[in-house]
Write an enzyme that holds these catalytic residues in place. Structure first.
Site, PDB file in Angstrom:
ATOM      1  CE1 TYR A  17       5.107  -4.277   6.632  1.00 11.31           C
ATOM      2  CE2 TYR A  17       6.178  -2.536   7.880  1.00 11.31           C
ATOM      3  CZ  TYR A  17       5.525  -2.969   6.745  1.00 11.31           C
ATOM      4  OH  TYR A  17       5.292  -2.098   5.712  1.00 11.31           O
ATOM      5  CB  CYS A  18       8.397  -9.891   7.115  1.00 10.48           C
ATOM      6  SG  CYS A  18       8.248 -11.190   8.360  1.00 10.48           S
ATOM      7  CB  THR A  19       4.567 -11.807   4.341  1.00  8.71           C
ATOM      8  OG1 THR A  19       4.928 -10.852   3.348  1.00  8.71           O
ATOM      9  CG2 THR A  19       3.218 -12.412   3.983  1.00  8.71           C
ATOM     10  N   GLY A  25       6.309 -13.316   9.502  1.00  8.60           N
ATOM     11  CA  GLY A  25       7.052 -13.275  10.747  1.00  8.60           C
ATOM     12  C   GLY A  25       8.445 -13.862  10.719  1.00  8.60           C
ATOM     13  CB  VAL A  53       1.370  -8.414   6.936  1.00  8.80           C
ATOM     14  CG1 VAL A  53       0.087  -7.875   6.336  1.00  8.80           C
ATOM     15  CG2 VAL A  53       2.447  -7.339   6.919  1.00  8.80           C
TER      16      VAL A  53
END
Length: 167
Positions: free
Chosen positions: A134-136, A138, A164
């Site tokens: 995951y990241c901020t 996508g 996120v």
């Protein structure tokens, strides 16, 4: 969205000067060859992501309690499926704000530093191990998932759809 009257927009523009700069990448990754973003693991919807993390946390707690009860034998679990490796693909300053339980931050200052960290972290991991990224927003986890699938040959890679902010 709020509709804007074009006549009003032209007479009172929000910016004095607007410059558009074309970039070859939204997020610079430092890779010499581009990856196929269409082949980047499973795009896991947020509700499914939440359920998978909850299940993994419960299994980890159950395994931990069983290990405490039997003197620390790590083989006491009846469930032979490995827990997912949850990778936080954000930069270190983003991770400091918070992360998902079970998540392992890559601890990089720049995204382009991720590749060596991933190679080292996953060098002894079976190629079919479940890996969740995951990241901020996508973009970075799409790139990481593509790299894991195409360059490191992992077969069970997923990523949080929309990052996120979508969660």
């Amino acid at each position: 969205p709020i509709p804007v009257d074009m006549e009003e927009f032209r007479s009172n523009p929000p910016f004095r000067n607007m410059h558009v700069r074309v970039r070859s990448q939204i997020v610079a990754d430092g890779l010499s060859e581009p990856l196929d973003w269409q082949s980047a693991g499973y795009d896991m919807p947020p509700l499914e992501w939440h359920a998978k993390l909850k299940e993994a946390r419960e299994r980890q707690e159950k395994n931990s309690n069983a290990n405490d009860d039997d003197g620390g034998d790590n083989e006491s679990s009846n469930n032979n499926d490995p827990l997912p490796i949850v990778l936080d693909c954000r930069n270190d300053y983003e991770t400091q704000v918070g992360k998902f339980e079970l998540a392992e931050p890559l601890e990089t200052t720049n995204f382009r530093d991720s590749w060596d960290v991933l190679k080292e972290r996953l060098k002894d991991v079976p190629k079919d191990a479940p890996i969740m990224t995951y990241c901020t927003g996508g973009i970075r986890c799409v790139k990481v998932a593509a790299y894991l699938s195409q360059e490191l040959d992992f077969t069970n890679v997923s990523r949080l759809a929309g990052g996120v902010v979508a969660y």
